[in-house]
Design a protein around this motif. Structure first.
Motif, PDB file in Angstrom:
ATOM      1  N   GLU A  98       0.846  -1.188   0.000  1.00  0.00           N
ATOM      2  CA  GLU A  98       0.000   0.000   0.000  1.00  0.00           C
ATOM      3  C   GLU A  98       0.879   1.235   0.000  1.00  0.00           C
ATOM      4  OE1 GLU A  98      -2.110  -0.451   3.594  1.00  0.00           O
ATOM      5  OE2 GLU A  98      -3.500  -1.955   2.825  1.00  0.00           O
ATOM      6  N   MET A  99       0.443   2.244  -0.741  1.00  0.00           N
ATOM      7  CA  MET A  99       1.172   3.508  -0.783  1.00  0.00           C
ATOM      8  C   MET A  99       0.195   4.653  -0.590  1.00  0.00           C
ATOM      9  SD  MET A  99       3.500   2.489  -4.073  1.00  0.00           S
ATOM     10  CE  MET A  99       2.354   1.186  -4.549  1.00  0.00           C
ATOM     11  N   THR A 100       0.534   5.581   0.279  1.00  0.00           N
ATOM     12  CA  THR A 100      -0.270   6.780   0.480  1.00  0.00           C
ATOM     13  C   THR A 100       0.656   7.978   0.604  1.00  0.00           C
ATOM     14  OG1 THR A 100      -0.266   6.415   2.879  1.00  0.00           O
ATOM     15  CG2 THR A 100      -2.176   5.595   1.649  1.00  0.00           C
TER      16      THR A 100
ATOM     17  N   GLU B 241       1.535  21.002   4.238  1.00  0.00           N
ATOM     18  CA  GLU B 241       0.965  20.777   5.557  1.00  0.00           C
ATOM     19  C   GLU B 241       0.662  19.313   5.805  1.00  0.00           C
ATOM     20  OE1 GLU B 241      -2.433  21.981   2.778  1.00  0.00           O
ATOM     21  OE2 GLU B 241      -0.358  22.565   3.180  1.00  0.00           O
ATOM     22  N   PHE B 242       0.566  18.480   4.753  1.00  0.00           N
ATOM     23  CA  PHE B 242       0.394  17.057   4.994  1.00  0.00           C
ATOM     24  C   PHE B 242       1.447  16.249   4.254  1.00  0.00           C
ATOM     25  CE2 PHE B 242      -1.463  16.226   0.843  1.00  0.00           C
ATOM     26  CZ  PHE B 242      -2.124  17.391   0.534  1.00  0.00           C
ATOM     27  N   SER B 243       2.615  16.860   4.043  1.00  0.00           N
ATOM     28  CA  SER B 243       3.662  16.185   3.289  1.00  0.00           C
ATOM     29  C   SER B 243       4.322  15.058   4.067  1.00  0.00           C
ATOM     30  CB  SER B 243       4.732  17.204   2.871  1.00  0.00           C
ATOM     31  OG  SER B 243       5.314  17.782   4.021  1.00  0.00           O
ATOM     32  N   LYS B 244       4.019  14.925   5.359  1.00  0.00           N
ATOM     33  CA  LYS B 244       4.606  13.854   6.152  1.00  0.00           C
ATOM     34  C   LYS B 244       3.720  12.621   6.214  1.00  0.00           C
ATOM     35  CE  LYS B 244       7.200  17.029   9.127  1.00  0.00           C
ATOM     36  NZ  LYS B 244       7.462  17.447  10.520  1.00  0.00           N
ATOM     37  N   GLN B 245       2.698  12.570   5.353  1.00  0.00           N
ATOM     38  CA  GLN B 245       1.759  11.465   5.396  1.00  0.00           C
ATOM     39  C   GLN B 245       2.144  10.335   4.444  1.00  0.00           C
ATOM     40  OE1 GLN B 245      -2.056  13.234   4.658  1.00  0.00           O
ATOM     41  NE2 GLN B 245      -2.232  14.069   6.700  1.00  0.00           N
ATOM     42  N   GLN B 246       3.341  10.366   3.875  1.00  0.00           N
ATOM     43  CA  GLN B 246       3.755   9.302   2.989  1.00  0.00           C
ATOM     44  C   GLN B 246       3.926   8.014   3.779  1.00  0.00           C
ATOM     45  OE1 GLN B 246       5.603  12.032   3.546  1.00  0.00           O
ATOM     46  NE2 GLN B 246       5.986  13.151   1.665  1.00  0.00           N
TER      47      GLN B 246
ATOM     48  N   THR C  35       9.210   4.692  -0.579  1.00  0.00           N
ATOM     49  CA  THR C  35       9.035   5.807   0.362  1.00  0.00           C
ATOM     50  C   THR C  35       9.864   7.004  -0.067  1.00  0.00           C
ATOM     51  OG1 THR C  35       8.604   4.273   2.184  1.00  0.00           O
ATOM     52  CG2 THR C  35       9.255   6.511   2.764  1.00  0.00           C
ATOM     53  N   THR C  36      11.074   6.752  -0.560  1.00  0.00           N
ATOM     54  CA  THR C  36      11.924   7.833  -1.061  1.00  0.00           C
ATOM     55  C   THR C  36      11.278   8.520  -2.250  1.00  0.00           C
ATOM     56  OG1 THR C  36      13.907   6.653  -0.328  1.00  0.00           O
ATOM     57  CG2 THR C  36      14.201   8.386  -1.967  1.00  0.00           C
TER      58      THR C  36
ATOM     59  N   ALA D  20      13.275  -3.616   1.279  1.00  0.00           N
ATOM     60  CA  ALA D  20      14.052  -2.742   0.389  1.00  0.00           C
ATOM     61  C   ALA D  20      13.136  -1.997  -0.574  1.00  0.00           C
ATOM     62  CB  ALA D  20      15.078  -3.572  -0.379  1.00  0.00           C
ATOM     63  N   ILE D  21      12.099  -2.687  -1.071  1.00  0.00           N
ATOM     64  CA  ILE D  21      11.147  -2.050  -1.980  1.00  0.00           C
ATOM     65  C   ILE D  21      10.387  -0.944  -1.265  1.00  0.00           C
ATOM     66  CG2 ILE D  21       9.029  -2.440  -3.305  1.00  0.00           C
ATOM     67  CD1 ILE D  21      10.127  -5.261  -3.918  1.00  0.00           C
ATOM     68  N   GLU D  22       9.962  -1.211  -0.040  1.00  0.00           N
ATOM     69  CA  GLU D  22       9.235  -0.202   0.735  1.00  0.00           C
ATOM     70  C   GLU D  22      10.097   1.038   0.964  1.00  0.00           C
ATOM     71  OE1 GLU D  22       7.852  -1.993   4.295  1.00  0.00           O
ATOM     72  OE2 GLU D  22       6.602  -3.472   3.278  1.00  0.00           O
ATOM     73  N   ASP D  23      11.364   0.847   1.294  1.00  0.00           N
ATOM     74  CA  ASP D  23      12.256   1.989   1.515  1.00  0.00           C
ATOM     75  C   ASP D  23      12.421   2.813   0.242  1.00  0.00           C
ATOM     76  OD1 ASP D  23      12.619   1.269   4.119  1.00  0.00           O
ATOM     77  OD2 ASP D  23      14.514   0.203   3.789  1.00  0.00           O
ATOM     78  N   HIS D  24      12.585   2.124  -0.890  1.00  0.00           N
ATOM     79  CA  HIS D  24      12.794   2.840  -2.146  1.00  0.00           C
ATOM     80  C   HIS D  24      11.540   3.622  -2.556  1.00  0.00           C
ATOM     81  CE1 HIS D  24      14.997   3.562  -5.884  1.00  0.00           C
ATOM     82  NE2 HIS D  24      13.846   3.394  -6.517  1.00  0.00           N
TER      83      HIS D  24
END
Length: 483
Positions: free
Chosen positions: A144-146, A222-227, A208-209, A202-206
């Motif tokens: 999942e990605m948000t 204001e919601f850029s930390k919601q990744q 997320t970047t 490793a996929i999750e870390d990449h």
């Protein structure tokens, strides 16, 4: 030493209710009473989430609900502590072409899927799901990605997965109010085998970047930390049925508060015909029914497929129970009325509660509505295909606002809702030439839906608001009784 014994529970206790009151759920389907639609009648023991389960079964069959009536007022009292409520649910449904449901396989599946008991669920699912569920793969891992959306983000995600040698078996993505939610099923590109935990990390870390690659000028800071990227939490044993993924997308969008509109300068949306968007935002109003202790939620908006699923799904996930409801649609306009309480038995008492429900329902209705063009692409499946397709769209100035990707054997079927980043008309000839130049032969279909805005006289006025206060049973004459 004293031996401690655990309490004894009679194994027949679970079926006590059914033996006293009959089957826990009775389903009848009538194709004779009405000329233009099929009636599905459900009489079932009430439980939290029951309405959503029934709506989900009908939605899985791609059936359109044109009218519905729900009531759970009746009941029996066995003693002061045990109350068993029964639901009466009536649906008027049509297939995707606007006709009655005549396929006996579909009718049988509806009766089995809705009427099955919890103990029989797994047994019957193995017999019926093969007819209608998408092709299952060797259990690919789901992620999942948000996070905040930006032009070209879905293309960047697709490219990252290709670089990591991942095969995208299935993927679904929604973009709304500058937020993105995506569920993707991936496997190893070379072996098509499930990915191990180390590789997944490793996929999750990449990824997320990739999601965090947001410039400081981004107006949605204001919601850029919601990744967030994580292994998906879809219900175990449910497979990849579409409505389960869509419900998860609703939950993910809710988690990143897509119901809050970003503080950006408003951009004029262009309708499908190139003019300013004609359709109004959905209208959601909440009133109180103090006589019965309910909150009355009224929704009015353009009608579309899966609308009732979206609203009922949102109310259920927000922990509200629907006790009564009426649904009607007429000439492209939908009217929905829900009598709800919170799961703790309380109505919505504060303005803050009401405002949150209103905003969440508006967002749930809008998420699936895409102003733009639907592209349907079918091609031979290969490594990096999704990355190549999304790169062509990005290079031609198109933004993907929704995507549904699936593989069927050696073929990949992709559906994208796209719009031009500058608000111009989409040049499909240019897109077609670019696709064929990069990928060779490819089937490309374009669908433009007409925008319809009903007048006030076209709105259905099917309501139980006033009638419930006097006598709810009087409303039953609006529906055909199924014997």
């Amino acid at each position: 030493m004293m031996k401690v014994s655990s309490p004894y529970f009679d194994p027949e206790f679970d079926s006590l209710t059914e033996r006293i009151f009959g089957p826990a759920c009775r389903v009848s389907i009538d194709n004779e009473s009405l000329r233009d639609c099929t009636i599905v009648y459900v009489d079932s023991v009430n439980k939290q989430g029951l309405l959503l389960e029934v709506v989900q079964v009908l939605t899985d069959m791609n059936l359109n609900i044109t009218k519905s009536y729900i009531s759970s007022d009746a009941g029996w009292f066995m003693n002061d502590e045990l109350r068993i409520l029964y639901d009466v649910v009536v649906f008027h449904v049509k297939d995707a072409h606007g006709n009655k449901v005549t396929d006996q396989r579909v009718i049988n599946y509806i009766q089995q899927a809705i009427g099955k008991s919890t103990r029989e669920a797994k047994k019957r699912k193995s017999l019926t799901s093969k007819l209608f569920e998408p092709e299952l793969h060797s259990e690919p891992k789901a992620i999942e990605m948000t996070g905040p959306d930006r032009p070209g983000l879905f293309s960047e995600i697709s490219a990252a997965l290709a670089e990591l040698h991942c095969n995208v078996v299935e993927a679904h993505a929604w973009s709304h109010n500058a937020r993105l939610a995506c569920v993707a099923y991936i496997s190893d590109q070379s072996t098509d085998a499930p990915l191990d935990d180390r590789r997944l990390a490793a996929i999750e870390d990449h990824l997320t970047t990739v999601l965090r690659a947001t410039t400081s000028q981004n107006p949605i800071g204001e919601f850029s930390k919601q990744q967030e990227v994580k292994t998906a939490g879809l219900p175990e044993g449910e497979g990849t049925m579409m409505t389960n993924v869509e419900r998860r997308l609703h939950q993910l969008m809710l988690s990143v508060r897509d119901f809050d509109r970003p503080n950006v300068r408003p951009v004029v949306k262009l309708g499908l015909n190139g003019g300013e968007e004609g359709g109004r935002r959905p209208s959601v109003v909440i009133e109180s029914c103090k006589e019965k202790g309910y909150s009355i939620v009224t929704v009015q908006c353009k009608d579309r497929p899966r609308l009732m699923f979206d609203t009922v799904c949102t109310l259920t996930d927000m922990q509200y129970v629907v006790f009564h409801a009426s649904i009607d649609s007429h000439r492209g306009y939908a009217f929905q009325e829900y009598f709800i309480r919170h799961i703790d038995g309380c109505a919505l008492n504060t303005n803050g509660e009401k405002e949150r429900v209103i905003k969440c329902l508006e967002a749930a209705i809008e998420r699936r509505v895409c102003e733009g063009v639907r592209l349907e692409l079918c091609a031979k499946n290969r490594a990096g295909l999704l990355s190549d397709i999304t790169r062509v769209l990005r290079e031609n100035g198109l933004v993907v606002v929704r995507a549904d990707i699936a593989t069927h054997g050696a073929k990949a079927v992709n559906a994208f809702y796209v719009r031009d980043i500058s608000g111009n008309d989409v040049d499909m000839e240019c897109i077609n030439r670019s696709m064929k130049r990069l990928m060779g032969p490819i089937d490309l279909a374009v669908k433009r839906e007409k925008s319809f805005v009903p007048s006030s006289t076209d709105r259905p006025r099917f309501s139980i608001g006033d009638m419930l206060k006097s006598q709810l049973e009087r409303f039953s004459h609006n529906f055909v009784t199924i014997k």
